[in-house]
Design an enzyme around this catalytic site. Structure first.
Site, short mmCIF file in Angstrom:
data_model
loop_
_atom_site.label_atom_id
_atom_site.label_comp_id
_atom_site.label_asym_id
_atom_site.label_seq_id
_atom_site.Cartn_x
_atom_site.Cartn_y
_atom_site.Cartn_z
N PRO A 18 0.85 -1.19 0.00
CG PRO A 18 0.03 -1.03 2.18
CD PRO A 18 0.79 -1.94 1.25
CB CYS A 104 1.51 5.07 10.03
SG CYS A 104 1.48 6.79 9.54
CE LYS A 146 3.92 -2.34 4.06
NZ LYS A 146 4.14 -0.98 4.53
NE ARG A 233 11.43 2.77 -0.75
CZ ARG A 233 12.59 2.83 -0.11
NH1 ARG A 233 13.20 3.99 0.01
NH2 ARG A 233 13.13 1.75 0.41
C1 LIG Z 1 4.85 7.14 -1.41
C2 LIG Z 1 4.75 6.10 -0.34
C3 LIG Z 1 3.59 5.95 0.39
C4 LIG Z 1 3.48 4.94 1.35
N1 LIG Z 1 2.29 4.78 2.01
C5 LIG Z 1 2.14 3.71 2.83
C6 LIG Z 1 0.87 3.39 3.41
O1 LIG Z 1 -0.10 4.11 3.21
N2 LIG Z 1 0.78 2.30 4.21
C7 LIG Z 1 1.87 1.49 4.47
O2 LIG Z 1 1.74 0.50 5.19
N3 LIG Z 1 3.06 1.78 3.96
C8 LIG Z 1 3.22 2.84 3.12
N4 LIG Z 1 4.43 3.07 2.54
C9 LIG Z 1 5.55 2.18 2.84
C10 LIG Z 1 5.61 1.04 1.82
O3 LIG Z 1 4.43 0.28 1.86
C11 LIG Z 1 6.82 0.12 2.10
O4 LIG Z 1 6.65 -0.48 3.37
C12 LIG Z 1 8.14 0.88 2.11
O5 LIG Z 1 8.23 1.76 1.01
C13 LIG Z 1 9.34 -0.09 2.09
O6 LIG Z 1 9.29 -0.94 0.98
P1 LIG Z 1 10.15 -0.64 -0.36
O7 LIG Z 1 11.60 -0.57 0.04
O8 LIG Z 1 9.83 -1.79 -1.25
O9 LIG Z 1 9.70 0.68 -0.86
C14 LIG Z 1 4.57 4.09 1.61
C15 LIG Z 1 5.76 4.26 0.90
C16 LIG Z 1 5.86 5.24 -0.07
C17 LIG Z 1 7.14 5.38 -0.85
#
Ligand SMILES: Cc1cc2nc3c(=O)[nH]c(=O)nc-3n(C[C@H](O)[C@H](O)[C@H](O)COP(=O)(O)O)c2cc1C
Length: 381
Positions: A18, A104, A146, A233
């Site tokens: 998400p 969060c 999560k 990301r």
């Molecule tokens: C733009 C953006 C918005 C995000 N919004 C949420 C969210 O609403 N809920 C959530 O659990 N994590 C959110 N995250 C975190 C991601 O779900 C993920 O846990 C985090 O980016 C690490 O994973 P990655 O290295 O694959 O990006 C957000 C991340 C980004 C970059």
């Protein structure tokens, strides 16, 4: 490689994270074109406006025609509100899967003891999960959770959180392997995912953090023993990553990296889907951030980037794209350029007294509900 979330058997053990402001219906549709049969989670919505009714929240809970499973992330720190929100969504038949956000890191949330601070209060965590699972399960809707590793290195909570999730009937858990303090800095600490899997083997454990290319998922699963991966990301500006993941996790080689012409076609598709979803004006303002992600690693020059950051119509977008070289290739390592959030470490904001030993000990059995008022429009993970 078989993997299920509740009744939903996935084509590969891969879930779209998400992401607030990103994982709306158009983005999920785009990703699904490359890999149907995975779980693509909607943007986070707050439980309180779900319960009281709110037009913006209602619009956010929108799914594509035939989208399955319809997967939604909920944020809330009050068990009663969570119960009511889950009941309302399930009873209206609006969702097939609910993920609960305990990761969060936003200061205005943790300052009140909510969000990623909730796992420090295992009894509150338990109460929220129990409220969600008991209201979702009569409808056959699986609940997942999560979370992060904890607030900071000397207050790690991921193992205890995983245990509570397993005890409360959560269908799968996902660990973003960073602390709140780390925010998005440094590397995700995959060893914590391995520890969690070792400790909580009874439910599927999904690893999250720093999967930029499909091979990273294979490495994460081999290194940690986790059951699947959550992609954040890495898919920004690269929705085809899901197709690559299915290939690689099925033992086939990853496709070649895309020439810029292929990327341009996807960008236009994405922008048109967004325009149909939210109107061209709003869509194009929203799409500006995506242009930077699509272009990352491609040698397009500052002028095109500047023009992209001002596009306000589909026609303008087409004009900027027409000026690019469709045969251009991504620079070596371009896929791994960090995008989306990159900041940190941060100062962790907590309620007054949280770090005192006595107060801290008292939190273990604390079910006092943090105040979620005015915690809207968060970027929550
Ligand atoms: C733009 C953006 C918005 C995000 N919004 C949420 C969210 O609403 N809920 C959530 O659990 N994590 C959110 N995250 C975190 C991601 O779900 C993920 O846990 C985090 O980016 C690490 O994973 P990655 O290295 O694959 O990006 C957000 C991340 C980004 C970059």
């Amino acid at each position: 490689m078989s993997f299920s979330i509740g009744p939903y058997a996935l084509a590969a053990p891969v879930v779209l994270a998400p992401m607030a402001g990103v994982t709306n219906a158009p983005f999920r549709e785009l990703c699904r074109r490359y890999a149907p049969g995975l779980v693509y989670v909607n943007e986070m919505v707050m439980a309180t406006p779900v319960v009281h009714g709110n037009a913006k929240t209602d619009r956010m809970i929108s799914f594509g025609v035939g989208e399955s499973p319809r997967s939604l992330q909920l944020y809330g720190s009050d068990p009663q509100i969570m119960a009511a929100a889950v009941h309302k969504l399930c009873d209206a038949g609006r969702v097939d899967h609910i993920d609960i956000n305990f990761g969060c890191p936003a200061a205005k949330v943790t300052r009140r003891g909510g969000g990623a601070a909730v796992p420090a209060r295992p009894e509150l965590l338990r109460a929220i999960l129990r409220a969600a699972v008991s209201n979702a399960s009569p409808y056959g809707v699986p609940v997942t959770a999560k979370f992060r590793m904890g607030l900071f290195d000397d207050w790690l909570t991921h193992i205890r959180t995983g245990e509570v999730c397993a005890e409360e009937g959560v269908a799968a858990i996902a660990l973003h392997a960073r602390t709140v303090q780390q925010h998005y800095s440094g590397e995700a600490r995959w060893d914590a995912i391995g520890e969690l899997k070792q400790a909580v083997g009874s439910i599927p454990v999904l690893g999250n953090g720093d999967i930029w290319e499909a091979d990273d998922a294979v490495r994460m699963m081999a290194a940690t023993g986790c059951d699947g991966v959550v992609i954040g990301r890495g898919c920004l500006g690269r929705p085809w990553l899901f197709g690559d993941l299915v290939e690689v996790l099925s033992g086939r080689p990853a496709p070649e990296s895309r020439v810029l012409g292929d990327v341009m076609v996807v960008m236009l598709d994405h922008a048109r889907l967004l325009a149909a979803h939210m109107g061209e004006n709003h869509a194009m303002r929203d799409f500006r951030k995506h242009t930077g992600w699509y272009m990352s690693g491609y040698p397009v020059g500052p002028d095109a980037r500047r023009r992209f950051s001002h596009v306000s119509t589909l026609g303008e977008l087409e004009d900027v794209l027409a000026g690019l070289d469709p045969t251009a290739r991504i620079v070596p390592g371009g896929e791994r350029i960090k995008r989306g959030h990159t900041n940190g470490p941060v100062r962790v904001s907590l309620p007054d007294g949280w770090l005192d030993d006595r107060y801290r000990a008292s939190l273990l059995g604390d079910v006092t509900v943090p105040d979620d008022d005015d915690v809207m429009a968060l970027s929550g993970g």
